[in-house]
Design a protein around this motif. Structure first.
Motif, PDB file in Angstrom:
ATOM      1  N   UNK A 126      -0.422   4.499   7.287  1.00  0.00           N
ATOM      2  CA  UNK A 126      -1.783   4.153   7.564  1.00  0.00           C
ATOM      3  C   UNK A 126      -2.313   4.165   8.677  1.00  0.00           C
ATOM      4  N   UNK A 127      -1.656   3.634   9.625  1.00  0.00           N
ATOM      5  CA  UNK A 127      -2.159   3.331  11.017  1.00  0.00           C
ATOM      6  C   UNK A 127      -2.110   5.056  11.747  1.00  0.00           C
ATOM      7  N   UNK A 128      -1.308   5.753  11.333  1.00  0.00           N
ATOM      8  CA  UNK A 128      -1.334   7.286  11.661  1.00  0.00           C
ATOM      9  C   UNK A 128      -2.591   7.831  11.352  1.00  0.00           C
ATOM     10  N   UNK A 129      -2.966   7.356  10.068  1.00  0.00           N
ATOM     11  CA  UNK A 129      -3.969   8.258   9.502  1.00  0.00           C
ATOM     12  C   UNK A 129      -5.462   7.418  10.393  1.00  0.00           C
ATOM     13  N   UNK A 130      -5.502   6.231  10.680  1.00  0.00           N
ATOM     14  CA  UNK A 130      -6.639   5.742  11.237  1.00  0.00           C
ATOM     15  C   UNK A 130      -6.819   6.237  12.604  1.00  0.00           C
ATOM     16  N   UNK A 131      -5.446   6.630  13.473  1.00  0.00           N
ATOM     17  CA  UNK A 131      -5.586   7.189  14.663  1.00  0.00           C
ATOM     18  C   UNK A 131      -6.280   8.474  14.657  1.00  0.00           C
ATOM     19  N   UNK A 132      -5.676   9.215  13.741  1.00  0.00           N
ATOM     20  CA  UNK A 132      -6.183  10.383  13.552  1.00  0.00           C
ATOM     21  C   UNK A 132      -7.799  10.660  13.672  1.00  0.00           C
ATOM     22  N   UNK A 133      -8.543   9.445  12.682  1.00  0.00           N
ATOM     23  CA  UNK A 133      -9.853   9.704  12.611  1.00  0.00           C
ATOM     24  C   UNK A 133     -10.561   9.043  13.513  1.00  0.00           C
ATOM     25  N   UNK A 134      -9.759   8.106  14.274  1.00  0.00           N
ATOM     26  CA  UNK A 134     -10.402   7.277  15.375  1.00  0.00           C
ATOM     27  C   UNK A 134     -10.706   8.396  16.712  1.00  0.00           C
ATOM     28  N   UNK A 142     -14.880   1.639   8.353  1.00  0.00           N
ATOM     29  CA  UNK A 142     -14.965   2.855   7.361  1.00  0.00           C
ATOM     30  C   UNK A 142     -13.537   3.528   7.542  1.00  0.00           C
ATOM     31  N   UNK A 143     -13.091   3.791   8.762  1.00  0.00           N
ATOM     32  CA  UNK A 143     -11.780   4.137   9.228  1.00  0.00           C
ATOM     33  C   UNK A 143     -10.790   3.484   8.427  1.00  0.00           C
ATOM     34  N   UNK A 144     -10.937   2.279   8.319  1.00  0.00           N
ATOM     35  CA  UNK A 144      -9.947   1.298   7.911  1.00  0.00           C
ATOM     36  C   UNK A 144      -9.788   1.354   6.432  1.00  0.00           C
ATOM     37  N   UNK A 145     -10.641   1.512   5.590  1.00  0.00           N
ATOM     38  CA  UNK A 145     -10.669   1.733   4.028  1.00  0.00           C
ATOM     39  C   UNK A 145     -10.263   3.113   3.813  1.00  0.00           C
ATOM     40  N   UNK A 146     -10.695   4.053   4.534  1.00  0.00           N
ATOM     41  CA  UNK A 146     -10.328   5.492   4.125  1.00  0.00           C
ATOM     42  C   UNK A 146      -8.827   5.621   4.309  1.00  0.00           C
ATOM     43  N   UNK A 147      -8.302   4.824   5.176  1.00  0.00           N
ATOM     44  CA  UNK A 147      -6.812   5.262   5.634  1.00  0.00           C
ATOM     45  C   UNK A 147      -5.806   4.491   4.767  1.00  0.00           C
ATOM     46  N   UNK A 148      -6.609   3.338   3.839  1.00  0.00           N
ATOM     47  CA  UNK A 148      -5.825   2.600   2.845  1.00  0.00           C
ATOM     48  C   UNK A 148      -5.600   1.218   3.370  1.00  0.00           C
ATOM     49  N   UNK A 149      -6.036   0.747   4.536  1.00  0.00           N
ATOM     50  CA  UNK A 149      -6.062  -0.771   4.791  1.00  0.00           C
ATOM     51  C   UNK A 149      -7.048  -1.472   3.756  1.00  0.00           C
ATOM     52  N   UNK A 150      -6.576  -2.745   3.499  1.00  0.00           N
ATOM     53  CA  UNK A 150      -7.618  -3.650   2.817  1.00  0.00           C
ATOM     54  C   UNK A 150      -9.077  -3.835   3.296  1.00  0.00           C
ATOM     55  N   UNK A 151      -8.879  -3.956   4.838  1.00  0.00           N
ATOM     56  CA  UNK A 151     -10.148  -4.210   5.484  1.00  0.00           C
ATOM     57  C   UNK A 151      -9.935  -3.916   6.892  1.00  0.00           C
TER      58      UNK A 151
END
Length: 245
Positions: free
Chosen positions: A180-188, A198-207
């Motif tokens: 999930x963090x990898x997906x976030x870093x890609x979008x960041x 928005x980055x957190x939610x779309x990557x699968x983190x609760x918040x």
């Protein structure tokens, strides 16, 4: 040199070679790489060592791909036998994750010798069970239970946990968090104007709070600071041609 590179969805790189040695960690998306008659389908969490002069073709999946790439010319001298290899080995993956937070110089330092040793081919290929690539891909999807993944692979849940610990260096739960963090870093790094929440939610983190804690745990810094670092002038831009690695 250390950089993040984004490849667009469906992009294809025909056969080409590079004049530098590189090590890449796939953070997000998927790709298929072909060298000679060998073809490897890679998913987030896998890494690839590529020696200079390796003739290869790469196709990227429907969502593209984001990779952390480390160009290390010194590896040719430290480990001359290395050629082209995709792997799951936990120590290499963990070293690459540490580079995401530290951004060390791409040359010099004892870590180069450690990296050369870590990239030595395994003595026995059967160390990686044939069902592991499928299990690894499923573990990165939080919508599927660990028990269901084990059943689909035809192994006991405890065996899946043991293999995940050995090959990924962490539990299935932590592996999912890292994915999930990898997906976030890609979008960041690819969408600088996107809100952290928005980055957190779309990557699968609760918040956003869960995302921030994971970022601090793995990278030692808050998401906003990490993005500012990677969007600095020395950070990279998308590579839409064969110039990418």
């Amino acid at each position: 040199m250390l950089r993040l590179v984004h490849y667009p969805p469906g992009h294809h790189q025909p056969k080409h070679v590079h004049g530098e040695v590189s090590l890449s960690l796939l953070l997000d998306g998927g790709l298929t790489e072909k060298v000679g008659r060998r073809e490897v389908g890679a998913r987030p969490g896998q890494w690839c060592h590529k020696a200079a002069g390796v003739d290869h073709a790469t196709s990227f999946g429907p969502v593209g791909a984001t990779t952390l790439q480390l160009v290390v010319p010194e590896l040719s001298a430290l480990r001359p036998g290395l050629s082209w290899r995709w792997g799951f080995d936990a120590p290499v993956t963990q070293l690459m994750w540490s580079l995401l937070g530290a951004r060390p110089a791409a040359s010099g330092g004892e870590w180069l010798d450690d990296l050369a040793a870590l990239l030595a081919p395994p003595e026995e290929d059967h160390r990686v069970p044939p069902w592991w690539p499928r299990a690894h891909e499923a573990l990165c999807d939080a919508s599927v239970s660990i028990a269901s993944i084990a059943a689909d692979c035809g192994v006991h849940r405890a065996q899946l946990v043991r293999v995940t610990q050995r090959l990924a260096g962490c539990s299935p739960t932590v592996l999912r968090q890292r994915a999930r963090l990898g997906r976030c870093l890609a979008r960041l790094s690819s969408e600088p104007d996107l809100a952290l929440s928005q980055v957190a939610l779309t990557a699968g983190f609760a918040d956003q709070a869960h995302f921030s804690r994971a970022c601090r745990r793995w990278l030692g810094q808050a998401p906003g600071r990490w993005r500012r670092t990677w969007l600095a002038p020395h950070a990279t831009t998308p590579v839409p041609s064969c110039a990418g690695r």
